[in-house]
Design a protein around this motif. Structure first.
Motif, PDB file in Angstrom:
ATOM      1  N   VAL A 161       0.833  -1.205   0.000  1.00  0.00           N
ATOM      2  CA  VAL A 161       0.000   0.000   0.000  1.00  0.00           C
ATOM      3  C   VAL A 161       0.864   1.250   0.000  1.00  0.00           C
ATOM      4  O   VAL A 161       0.584   2.224  -0.713  1.00  0.00           O
ATOM      5  N   ARG A 209       3.714   1.741  -1.263  1.00  0.00           N
ATOM      6  CA  ARG A 209       4.426   1.976  -2.524  1.00  0.00           C
ATOM      7  C   ARG A 209       3.628   2.838  -3.486  1.00  0.00           C
ATOM      8  O   ARG A 209       4.186   3.502  -4.355  1.00  0.00           O
ATOM      9  N   LYS A 210       2.302   2.805  -3.404  1.00  0.00           N
ATOM     10  CA  LYS A 210       1.412   3.651  -4.219  1.00  0.00           C
ATOM     11  C   LYS A 210       1.596   3.460  -5.725  1.00  0.00           C
ATOM     12  O   LYS A 210       1.460   4.397  -6.501  1.00  0.00           O
ATOM     13  N   GLU A 211       1.936   2.271  -6.116  1.00  0.00           N
ATOM     14  CA  GLU A 211       2.174   2.038  -7.540  1.00  0.00           C
ATOM     15  C   GLU A 211       0.890   1.710  -8.299  1.00  0.00           C
ATOM     16  O   GLU A 211       0.844   1.776  -9.521  1.00  0.00           O
ATOM     17  N   ASP A 266      -3.773   0.925  -7.618  1.00  0.00           N
ATOM     18  CA  ASP A 266      -4.909   1.015  -6.704  1.00  0.00           C
ATOM     19  C   ASP A 266      -4.843  -0.147  -5.706  1.00  0.00           C
ATOM     20  O   ASP A 266      -4.725  -1.317  -6.102  1.00  0.00           O
ATOM     21  N   HIS A 267      -4.906   0.202  -4.432  1.00  0.00           N
ATOM     22  CA  HIS A 267      -4.765  -0.817  -3.385  1.00  0.00           C
ATOM     23  C   HIS A 267      -6.024  -0.945  -2.537  1.00  0.00           C
ATOM     24  O   HIS A 267      -5.943  -1.233  -1.344  1.00  0.00           O
ATOM     25  N   ASP A 324       2.407  10.219   4.815  1.00  0.00           N
ATOM     26  CA  ASP A 324       1.533   9.164   4.298  1.00  0.00           C
ATOM     27  C   ASP A 324       1.472   7.993   5.265  1.00  0.00           C
ATOM     28  O   ASP A 324       0.407   7.405   5.485  1.00  0.00           O
TER      29      ASP A 324
END
Length: 430
Positions: free
Chosen positions: A13, A15-17, A19-20, A57
């Motif tokens: 989550v 990492r924000k790479e 949609d989680h 974050d």
């Protein structure tokens, strides 16, 4: 098994790479069903190992889950809440404090978001303290531990980040400020957990050593926290409605001198400005000519005066220097006749700054003018007492060797004072 998956899911989550949403749903479920101790350990490890660029974050995301775990706990809750708050606060203090209001609104580094998340995080525990039945021995002990943990968090937050924040109560945008809201909430929590503001400020040394609510002094950190508390209360008037109006202005000034000294002794602009504003407000409540000579003999007054003069003479920030000069003048106006007489004589003997000395000479003349127009004459500025004062003030510091160009301010004000006395004497004789 769930606890083993939790750490990997949190990393994914953060990492924000992509949609989680599904990962977050799984994390929420695992936090509710897995062993609370294991889950808390994993989440706090992620708080402590957060990448410096993702602190805000991390705090915003993890506080909601840490809160869920802590609510599930029983008797160990206060101690574990303390560990969680220490870890979260330590990370929050790594974020830079915005200097301008525009920077605060943009919140590039996330300090505002972090403060908001922490306030949301502690609210259930504040409410728990408020609702607990203190008549039960077991509940009373748990409540005292919770109070101690929450009090420590509040005092640490007052020092960092709130001492660094540039507050502007008159700004229309202050109501939308996350840091202003954070300060307001901190000041609301203290009376909510039955920590009277007046006791924290004025009577902290009288509290019992075995009181669980006592926050022990750690060097000057607690004094700095109380200095911020005094500033928010007496300058920004936050929570002023719950502060007793029974303390005399002189008593408040005496108590505040310790905090003013701490603030003025630093070189940080936000600290110095808070110290000057707190000194200004503390003096402003006094009547003119009301401070007695006994107060001048107290150590904090000497220390504060030394720091104030240092700012007036050496500070490179113009608005701080101007504020210091204004507060110095206000301090003189509050001294009674005897205190003024002693202060002027001692100051002129020890001062080495012509500009500041000229301020003292102007005050001598102003006091003589005021005294001549008043019904009540000031004996300390008449006859032989006035002559002895003038001998030590209206003089060349180094005799014939005095550099007149360097001391021009003092020389010109001295001549103006003598001219005033000569004209006044001629009028009296005629």
């Amino acid at each position: 098994m769930g606890s083993g998956l939790l750490g990997l899911l949190v990393e994914e989550v953060m990492r924000k790479e992509r949609d989680h949403a599904h990962c977050q749903s799984v994390i929420t479920h695992l936090v509710k069903i897995c062993n609370a101790g294991d889950v808390l350990h994993i989440l706090l490890r992620h708080v402590e190992d957060t990448d410096p660029n993702a602190i805000a974050d991390s705090i915003t995301f993890l506080t909601q889950h840490i809160q869920t775990v802590l609510i599930r706990l029983g008797d160990t809750k206060p101690a574990l809440l303390g560990l969680a708050l220490d870890a979260l606060h330590k990370q929050m203090t790594k974020l830079p404090v915005p200097y301008l209001h525009k920077q605060e609104q943009e919140d590039e580094y996330g300090l505002g978001r972090s403060c908001t998340a922490l306030m949301t995080f502690v609210q259930p525990f504040v409410q728990e303290v408020k609702s607990q039945d203190t008549t039960s021995p077991v509940t009373s002990s748990s409540s005292a531990e919770l109070k101690s943990v929450l009090l420590k968090f509040c005092m640490e937050s007052l020092r960092e980040p709130l001492l660094e924040v540039q507050f502007d109560r008159k700004a229309e945008t202050s109501q939308n400020s996350a840091l202003w809201s954070f300060a307001t909430e901190i000041m609301a929590i203290l009376p909510a957990i039955q920590e009277p503001l007046c006791q924290l400020l004025f009577y902290h040394r009288l509290r019992r050593k075995d009181d669980m609510r006592v926050v022990k002094d750690n060097g000057s950190r607690q004094t700095e926290s109380r200095a911020c508390l005094a500033y928010l209360l007496l300058v920004q008037l936050i929570a002023m409605e719950v502060f007793p109006a029974v303390f005399s202005p002189v008593f408040v000034l005496q108590c505040n001198m310790e905090y003013i000294d701490v603030l003025l002794s630093r070189k940080d602009e936000s600290w110095v400005l808070k110290g000057l504003q707190l000194y200004d407000k503390s003096l402003g409540r006094l009547l003119d000519n009301s401070l007695s000579i006994e107060l001048l003999d107290m150590k904090p007054f000497h220390s504060v005066l030394h720091n104030l003069l240092k700012i007036m003479m050496e500070c490179p920030i113009q608005h701080l220097k101007a504020k210091a000069i204004m507060v110095f003048q206000l301090f003189i106006e509050k001294l009674n006749g005897e205190a003024k007489h002693k202060f002027f004589r001692c100051f002129m003997k020890t001062s080495k700054h012509a500009g500041v000395e000229s301020v003292i000479l102007k005050n001598i003349q102003n006091h003589l003018v005021h005294s001549s127009k008043s019904r009540h004459k000031d004996g300390w500025f008449e006859g032989t007492l006035l002559i002895s004062l003038l001998r030590e003030t209206v003089s060349l510091p180094e005799g014939p060797e005095t550099d007149l160009l360097h001391g021009m301010d003092r020389v010109m004000v001295s001549l103006n004072l003598l001219r005033y006395l000569l004209i006044k004497e001629k009028k009296n004789l005629s």
